[in-house]
Scaffold this active site. Sequence first.
Site, short mmCIF file in Angstrom:
data_model
loop_
_atom_site.label_atom_id
_atom_site.label_comp_id
_atom_site.label_asym_id
_atom_site.label_seq_id
_atom_site.Cartn_x
_atom_site.Cartn_y
_atom_site.Cartn_z
N GLY A 1 0.85 -1.20 0.00
CA GLY A 1 0.00 0.00 0.00
C GLY A 1 0.88 1.24 0.00
O GLY A 1 2.03 1.20 0.45
N GLN B 1 2.82 9.99 1.44
CA GLN B 1 4.13 9.35 1.40
C GLN B 1 4.96 9.72 0.17
O GLN B 1 6.15 9.42 0.11
CB GLN B 1 3.98 7.82 1.46
CG GLN B 1 3.39 7.33 2.77
CD GLN B 1 3.31 5.83 2.78
OE1 GLN B 1 2.35 5.26 2.27
NE2 GLN B 1 4.32 5.17 3.32
N CYS C 1 6.07 0.00 7.30
CA CYS C 1 5.66 1.15 6.50
C CYS C 1 6.84 1.59 5.65
O CYS C 1 7.97 1.67 6.15
CB CYS C 1 5.23 2.28 7.44
SG CYS C 1 4.68 3.75 6.57
N LEU C 2 6.58 1.89 4.38
CA LEU C 2 7.68 2.30 3.49
C LEU C 2 8.33 3.60 3.96
O LEU C 2 9.49 3.85 3.64
CB LEU C 2 7.16 2.45 2.05
CG LEU C 2 6.67 1.16 1.38
CD1 LEU C 2 6.09 1.47 0.00
CD2 LEU C 2 7.78 0.12 1.27
N HIS D 1 -4.32 0.90 7.72
CA HIS D 1 -2.98 1.50 7.78
C HIS D 1 -2.87 2.68 6.80
O HIS D 1 -2.40 3.76 7.17
CB HIS D 1 -1.93 0.43 7.48
CG HIS D 1 -0.52 0.93 7.44
ND1 HIS D 1 0.43 0.59 8.37
CD2 HIS D 1 0.10 1.77 6.57
CE1 HIS D 1 1.57 1.21 8.09
NE2 HIS D 1 1.40 1.92 6.99
N GLU D 2 -3.35 2.48 5.57
CA GLU D 2 -3.26 3.54 4.56
C GLU D 2 -4.21 4.70 4.89
O GLU D 2 -3.87 5.87 4.68
CB GLU D 2 -3.55 2.98 3.16
CG GLU D 2 -2.58 1.92 2.68
CD GLU D 2 -1.12 2.31 2.82
OE1 GLU D 2 -0.78 3.49 2.63
OE2 GLU D 2 -0.31 1.43 3.15
N HIS E 1 -2.73 7.09 7.15
CA HIS E 1 -1.79 8.02 6.49
C HIS E 1 -2.51 9.29 6.02
O HIS E 1 -1.97 10.38 6.17
CB HIS E 1 -1.13 7.37 5.27
CG HIS E 1 0.10 6.58 5.58
ND1 HIS E 1 1.22 7.13 6.15
CD2 HIS E 1 0.40 5.27 5.39
CE1 HIS E 1 2.15 6.20 6.30
NE2 HIS E 1 1.68 5.06 5.84
NI NI Z 1 2.63 3.19 5.80
#
Ligand code: NI
Length: 190
Positions: free
Chosen positions: A45, A50, A102-103, A144-145, A148
């Site tokens: 995701g 991000q 998380c990226l 999770h997304e 963000h």
């Molecule tokens: Ni993340």
Amino acid sequence: MILPIVAYGDPVLKKRGKDIEKGDADLPKLIEDMWETMYNAHGVGLAAPQVGKSLRLFVVDASPFAEEQDPDYEMLKDFKKVFVNPQILDESGDEWAFSEGCLSIPDIHEDVFRNETLRIRYFDENWEEHEEELTGLAARVVQHEYDHIEGILFVEHLSPLRRRFLKGKLMNITKGKVNTSYRMRFPKKK
Ligand code: NI
């Protein structure tokens, strides 16, 4: 085009994203770039903040989580979706722990508790409206997304003790003292 992924500590990750205007001419290209960026980084995701865009948009491909013996296999195997201006309507079911990453926060994986089920309303990339109930890992990735675009990171769900333990590691990420296979933008890199 692969975009640099914004690292922990950048203020854009703490802002609530703005709604996207229907028919926004820049949206198709941004979605295409986000897919490319997400797959290049082996993520499941990616949310617009991000990549430095404070917008209510995220993309999810949960198919890497699909295992044939899993009861959610049918839901997960084709779970590739774009969420534009999503709204979580309701969360229910028992809270369960799953090790999230998380990226924007490389090399940190921690158990996070979230509700099992959610209802969400959103537009897809063609501005068609959907309302769906999601459960298990599909719900997990979306939660999770969705966080963000609300300006919330998964580490904020951890206990104060756990966060204190991670403080040094998080500071190193902000400073760019971390190795990733993908390109990042660090707020405090000298
Ligand atoms: Ni993340």
